[in-house]
Write a protein that holds these residues in place. Structure first.
Motif: not given
Length: 107
Positions: A1-6, A55-60, A63-68
Motif C-alpha cells: 500500500t502506498y500513501v502520500t508522504i505528506r 514515486f510521484i503521481e499527480n504532483s504527490r 511511499v510504501p506505507l509499511r516500510s516508512i
C-alpha cells in the motif's frame, strides 16, 4: 500500500521537507531521507532498502506505507474491508469486527 508522504508525515506529527529532489522526514529524533524513483533510503546515516520505490503521481510523492511506518516504530494493521490502522503499540486484539465496522461507517 502506498500513501502520500505528506499525509503520513502529518499523521505521525513528523516534519516533512523537500530539498534538491530529496524528501527529508524528521520524527522523534530520527531523520529519514528519500529520493523519488528509488527504493533506497537513508535513516540516521545508514542506507536501507524499502519494500518499493518512492514515486510521484499527480504532483504527490507516494511511499510504501509499511516500510516508512516500520522505520518510525509504528505497527500497521488492516483488514479485508480496507481499514488501515497505524499504531505505536500492538493493536491486534483491539481490532474486532465491531470496531472495524464502526471505523468503516465513519469513512
Amino acid at each position: 500500500t502506498y500513501v502520500t508522504i505528506r499525509f503520513l508525515g502529518e499523521m505521525l506529527g513528523a516534519d516533512v521537507d523537500y530539498n534538491d529532489g530529496k524528501i527529508i522526514i524528521e520524527y522523534n529524533g530520527k531523520k529519514l531521507e528519500l529520493e523519488k524513483n528509488s527504493d533506497k533510503a537513508i535513516i540516521d546515516g545508514a542506507e536501507i532498502t524499502l519494500s518499493g520505490a518512492c514515486f510521484i503521481e499527480n504532483s504527490r510523492t507516494l511511499v510504501p506505507l509499511r516500510s516508512i511506518s516500520d522505520l518510525f516504530g509504528k505497527e500497521v494493521f488492516w483488514d479485508d474491508s480496507g481499514v488501515i490502522v497505524i499504531s505505536s503499540k500492538d493493536m491486534e486484539d483491539l481490532l474486532d469486527e465491531d470496531m472495524i465496522q464502526n471505523l468503516s461507517d465513519r469513512l
